[in-house]
Motif scaffolding. Structure first.
Motif, mmCIF file in Angstrom:
data_model
loop_
_atom_site.group_PDB
_atom_site.id
_atom_site.type_symbol
_atom_site.label_atom_id
_atom_site.label_comp_id
_atom_site.label_asym_id
_atom_site.label_seq_id
_atom_site.Cartn_x
_atom_site.Cartn_y
_atom_site.Cartn_z
ATOM 1 N N ALA A 234 -48.605 -0.609 -14.789
ATOM 2 C CA ALA A 234 -48.703 -1.099 -16.402
ATOM 3 C C ALA A 234 -48.922 -2.416 -16.974
ATOM 4 O O ALA A 234 -49.374 -2.911 -17.919
ATOM 5 C CB ALA A 234 -46.952 -0.805 -16.846
ATOM 6 N N PHE A 235 -48.844 -3.396 -15.550
ATOM 7 C CA PHE A 235 -48.937 -4.766 -15.874
ATOM 8 C C PHE A 235 -50.480 -4.823 -16.058
ATOM 9 O O PHE A 235 -51.430 -5.616 -16.381
ATOM 10 C CB PHE A 235 -48.648 -5.313 -14.477
ATOM 11 N N VAL A 236 -50.875 -4.222 -14.932
ATOM 12 C CA VAL A 236 -51.990 -4.252 -14.987
ATOM 13 C C VAL A 236 -52.890 -3.849 -16.065
ATOM 14 O O VAL A 236 -54.376 -4.903 -16.548
ATOM 15 C CB VAL A 236 -53.479 -3.829 -13.719
ATOM 16 N N THR A 237 -53.092 -2.670 -16.277
ATOM 17 C CA THR A 237 -53.578 -2.654 -17.863
ATOM 18 C C THR A 237 -52.878 -3.306 -19.075
ATOM 19 O O THR A 237 -53.483 -3.640 -19.682
ATOM 20 C CB THR A 237 -52.313 -1.524 -18.027
ATOM 21 N N TYR A 238 -52.028 -3.731 -19.205
ATOM 22 C CA TYR A 238 -51.425 -4.675 -19.986
ATOM 23 C C TYR A 238 -52.388 -6.007 -20.044
ATOM 24 O O TYR A 238 -52.744 -6.944 -20.840
ATOM 25 C CB TYR A 238 -50.047 -5.525 -20.135
ATOM 26 N N LEU A 239 -52.282 -6.542 -18.744
ATOM 27 C CA LEU A 239 -53.190 -7.933 -18.332
ATOM 28 C C LEU A 239 -54.385 -7.606 -18.680
ATOM 29 O O LEU A 239 -55.299 -8.698 -19.090
ATOM 30 C CB LEU A 239 -53.465 -8.329 -16.528
ATOM 31 N N THR A 240 -54.880 -6.250 -18.489
ATOM 32 C CA THR A 240 -56.937 -6.216 -18.898
ATOM 33 C C THR A 240 -57.121 -6.146 -20.218
ATOM 34 O O THR A 240 -58.196 -6.518 -21.066
ATOM 35 C CB THR A 240 -57.054 -4.950 -18.473
ATOM 36 N N LEU A 241 -56.049 -5.055 -20.877
ATOM 37 C CA LEU A 241 -56.188 -5.503 -22.902
ATOM 38 C C LEU A 241 -55.846 -6.354 -23.386
ATOM 39 O O LEU A 241 -56.422 -7.394 -24.020
ATOM 40 C CB LEU A 241 -55.612 -4.392 -23.136
ATOM 41 N N LYS A 242 -54.922 -7.397 -22.818
ATOM 42 C CA LYS A 242 -54.689 -8.524 -23.245
ATOM 43 C C LYS A 242 -54.971 -10.145 -22.709
ATOM 44 O O LYS A 242 -54.920 -10.761 -23.620
ATOM 45 C CB LYS A 242 -52.988 -8.422 -23.233
ATOM 46 N N GLY A 243 -55.148 -9.780 -20.968
ATOM 47 C CA GLY A 243 -55.765 -11.111 -20.802
ATOM 48 C C GLY A 243 -56.709 -11.215 -20.374
ATOM 49 O O GLY A 243 -56.903 -12.310 -19.942
#
Length: 548
Positions: A234-243
């Motif tokens: 979840a976090f890597v997906t989130y970080l890739t999309l948003k960060g």
């Protein structure tokens, strides 16, 4: 004794006032430094004083974002005691600043989320500059007030309200995109509900698969690696999309240099690409954590407290990654209007988009970090411990909700607030605790209810018999004795019914979520946009009155 007590109180008051003055001194030093730097570095530009004052307000706004919004990222970790307050502030400050500087957007919409139509300004930069300055100052003042009241509010909604109010003051109600405002109002409900439901689902899953098991160590050995792997995904997906939006082309170029890797060049990462990155990371994390858990289970005790310790390290990573992503995204709340003012002053016109100079990005990054360090502890304590009691498992569930909710909402096009999601997650785990408590004591409640039914039946029978005896014209000695006995029985039954009712009420009254905190926070959420809007409108008229 009284003199000693007064001396202690006096010393504490002096110590507190000294700390407050020190904080204020650091904050003023930073703002004056930004004002001076902006004024001197843009000396050859007309209206450079406007830009310098705007930079000062931008610095003030950035500090308020750090003081209020960042608490949502690290508050649960602090409340669960996975991190100390000092360590959390250091981690969050570093990663917030890193997120803003490394992954903050190169180009930002000067009118946040398309709230107003800039064509209504007729190409005249002066009222536009005044409106942006009023919006920025209004949002900062409202955040400052909310932080003083220990109410975590959305910084995005604050700046949106400021832009809307200043826009209306400058060009009338027709300037506002009311459809966009309706979506933002919807997020007041969508964000906390989504966050709360997802956090509760994860908490219940962990309890069901590990905490409620007789052999908790064996269950932890099996399921902890799975939950941590899901978090990593979840976090890597989130970080890739948003960060990674800003540096995505460079990331693709670097990865394509590796053998057997071929990623299509896009302006920003797609959901599919982000999910693949997350899955690869999750697989690696799963085997790594499984090895670590297997080696530590020999020292674990078969209780919940011992299992909780297995979630400490994942929580620290979660706090750091949430801070990085927050810095990358929400820095625009501080510097978006400042970038718009900078563009209008430098180019003498109004643009729907504006490049962000490095110095402007630096103001946002450093301001957020400084505001967190100076004034963040208040809200960190509120989020971490003043709504509901948190441990590592509950805080882990909240962190999961924060990342997954943003991913789902962004793909569905739903407007959400990271603040509302995090607080919703805290509410979610708290209310789940209440529900589980009621189920644990459900048998007791049912017993009390059945007792009340039985006692009422007896009471009805005693009253009926008493009524019959008292209605007799000729009473014998036994009748009088029975009447006395019945009065005693009736009093006993009424007492037992009252006791059972109190027991039910007491059992149901157990609250793991503080209701006063809910009322205060929800009120602050609802008031944020209109309060910032009214304040921005007043400030716009004041600025225009001074300038005209």
């Amino acid at each position: 004794m009284e003199i000693q007590t007064m001396n202690k109180l006096e010393k504490e008051a002096l110590k507190k006032s000294g700390t407050d003055f020190t904080r204020l001194g650091f904050a003023l030093f930073f703002m004056i430094g930004v004002l001076t730097f902006s004024f001197l570095s843009n000396g050859g530009i007309s209206n450079n004083m406007f830009l310098a004052v705007a930079a000062l307000i931008g610095a003030y706004m950035a500090m308020n974002i750090g003081a209020n919004d960042v608490a949502n990222n690290v508050g649960p970790a602090v409340g669960s005691k996975a991190l100390t307050l000092t360590t959390a502030i250091i981690i969050a400050a570093i990663f917030e600043a890193a997120g803003a500087l490394i992954a903050g957007g190169e180009v930002v919409n000067t009118i946040k989320k398309g709230i107003i139509d800039i064509s209504a300004f007729g190409g005249n930069p002066d009222p536009f500059i005044w409106a942006m300055m009023a919006a920025l100052l209004a949002a900062a003042l409202w955040l400052n007030f909310a932080t003083m009241m220990r109410a975590p509010v959305s910084t995005t909604h604050s700046i949106v309200g400021g832009v809307m109010g200043a826009g209306i003051a400058a060009a009338g109600f027709s300037i506002v995109s009311w459809a966009t405002m309706a979506k933002i109002a919807a997020s007041w409900v969508i964000s906390p509900i989504l966050g709360g439901v997802i956090a509760a689902i994860f908490l219940f899953s962990i309890k069901k698969s590990i905490v409620f098991k007789d052999d908790k160590v064996k269950a932890a050995k099996q399921y902890v690696p799975i939950f941590v792997a899901i978090m990593s995904w979840a976090f890597v997906t989130y970080l890739t999309l948003k960060g990674l939006k800003k540096i995505w082309p460079q990331v693709v170029e670097t990865l394509n240099m590796l053998p057997l890797v071929a990623i299509e060049m896009t302006k920003k990462p797609t959901l599919t690409t982000a999910l693949i990155f997350g899955l690869i990371t999750a697989v690696i994390v799963y085997f790594f954590v499984k090895t670590k858990v297997n080696s530590s289970t020999t020292t674990l005790e078969n209780n919940k407290a011992s299992v909780n310790t297995l979630f400490t390290i994942p929580l620290i990573f979660a706090a750091a990654l949430l801070s990085f992503a927050h810095g990358a995204n929400d820095v625009a709340n501080a510097i978006g209007p400042l970038a718009a003012i900078n563009d209008a002053v430098v180019n003498g016109g109004i643009s729907s988009k504006a490049s962000i100079p490095l110095w402007v990005m630096g103001v946002g990054a450093l301001g957020i970090a400084l505001g967190l360090a100076l004034y963040g502890p208040k809200l960190i304590k509120t989020v971490g411990s003043e709504i509901t009691e948190l441990d590592q498992i509950r805080a882990f569930s909240i962190a999961m909700a924060a990342s997954i909710t943003v991913i789902i909402a962004s793909q569905l096009g739903l407007p959400v607030s990271s603040t509302h999601i995090a607080i919703g997650g805290v509410f979610g785990v708290g209310f789940l605790r209440e529900w589980l408590h009621l189920n644990d004591v459900g048998r007791t409640i049912e017993d009390d209810k059945q007792a009340i039914i039985d006692e009422k039946k007896n009471l009805h029978a005693y009253n009926a018999e008493l009524k019959t005896l008292e209605a007799k014209d000729a009473k014998i000695q036994e009748d009088y004795e029975r009447i006395v006995e019945l009065y005693k029985f009736i009093a006993d039954e009424e007492k037992q019914i009252k006791t059972a009712k109190k027991s039910i009420k007491k059992t149901k009254k157990v609250e793991f979520v503080k209701r006063e905190a809910i009322k205060k926070i929800i009120t602050a959420w609802v008031v944020t946009v209109p309060a910032a809007a009214v304040l921005a409108a007043v400030l716009f008229f004041m600025i225009r009155g001074i300038m005209v």
